[in-house]
Design an enzyme around this catalytic site. Structure first.
Site: not given
Ligand code: NAP
Length: 267
Positions: A141, A155
């Site tokens: 991130s 985080y």
């Molecule tokens: N969105 C942003 O602004 C942003 C910015 C920078 C970085 N990121 C990073 O991008 C990555 C993906 O996030 P996203 O934005 O796509 O969020 P998201 O839409 O909430 O997706 C998160 C994913 O992680 C899975 N997950 C969460 N806890 C888990 C657990 N205990 N076991 C297995 N799977 C788990 C969820 O699946 P289930 O709930 O089905 O388990 C879901 O598939 C993360 O690492 C986040 O830190 C996001």
């Protein structure tokens, strides 16, 4: 006929992980889709198999469980699947402040976003290296670059770790056929801010031009991995921010980060 390569993607049930699955499927890779929720994984697998003629395997796993990586690797091996690529993407944040956040949730953050990526890399990289082909994409991130902020105290440090860890792996794997990249997205439209309950605050605080879409993040991250570029920052605005943040004196950077946290009512 050459066997298709298989890419394992954690957190594939939503957001950037699901977008990464679409990018990889369109390029002809088989997939192992991993997350806790089975229904969205199964729907995505069916969609991608029908659209691209690939195989998409669903493996449900709670990566916050102790020993999650070994349990997952055993489940994958039991199905006779070989892992040629790994996308460490699953993640979430807690914005409630260090002392107000449940220690169990803090442990879960560390396990899902730090321990599991390290352990899965340790388990699956030897096979990739031995076969002379591999891809590892770690989803970090912008928070891993920027000064620490209050509210979501763990985080940023977790994502900083992931950035440095990826760089080390990139260096160690030069010339092996295994490409390692870390992607550092800024604000991206996914379920992330719904899950941590900050959707309203972040939408009010940050204008539309600051937001990326998950498809772009996934596409640019995968292109970086294919090109063996160690790091990918999607979007010019975030590339500039990553440079500017390094130039700020520490105290000024921290004050800017604190005003960000206040804007989001996290401190
Ligand atoms: N969105 C942003 O602004 C942003 C910015 C920078 C970085 N990121 C990073 O991008 C990555 C993906 O996030 P996203 O934005 O796509 O969020 P998201 O839409 O909430 O997706 C998160 C994913 O992680 C899975 N997950 C969460 N806890 C888990 C657990 N205990 N076991 C297995 N799977 C788990 C969820 O699946 P289930 O709930 O089905 O388990 C879901 O598939 C993360 O690492 C986040 O830190 C996001």
């Amino acid at each position: 006929m050459q066997k298709r390569k298989t890419i394992a993607i954690t957190g594939a049930s939503a957001g950037i992980g699901a977008a990464m699955a679409r990018v990889c499927a369109a390029r002809g890779y088989d997939l192992i889709l991993i997350a806790r929720r089975e229904a969205p994984l199964a729907a995505l697998a069916a969609e991608l198999e029908a659209a691209h003629g690939i195989r998409a395997h669903v493996v449900t796993a709670d990566l916050a469980e102790p020993d999650a990586a070994r349990t997952l690797a055993a489940a994958v091996a039991e199905r006779g699947l070989q892992v040629d690529g790994l996308v460490n993407n699953a993640g979430f944040s807690k914005t409630t402040g260090f002392l107000e956040t449940d220690p169990e949730a803090q442990q879960a953050m560390i396990r899902v976003m730090l321990t599991v990526p390290v352990e899965l890399s340790r388990l699956w990289l030897p096979g990739m290296k031995a076969r002379g082909w591999g891809r590892v994409v770690n989803v970090a991130s912008m928070a891993g670059f920027l000064q620490a902020t209050g509210g979501d105290t763990l985080y940023g440090p977790i994502k900083s770790f992931l950035i440095k860890f990826s760089q080390g792996l990139w260096v160690e794997n030069q010339g092996t056929g295994v490409n390692v990249s870390v992607v550092c997205p800024g604000y991206t439209y996914t379920e992330f801010h719904d899950v941590n309950g900050s959707r309203e605050a972040v939408s009010a605080a940050y204008p539309k031009w600051m937001w990326l879409d998950a498809e772009r993040v996934a596409r640019e991250a995968w292109e970086a991995a294919e090109a063996n570029r160690p790091r990918c920052i999607p979007g010019k605005r975030y590339q500039i921010l990553s440079v500017v943040s390094k130039l700020l004196p520490d105290q000024m950077g921290l004050k800017t980060a604190a005003s960000h946290a206040r804007k989001l009512k996290r401190i």
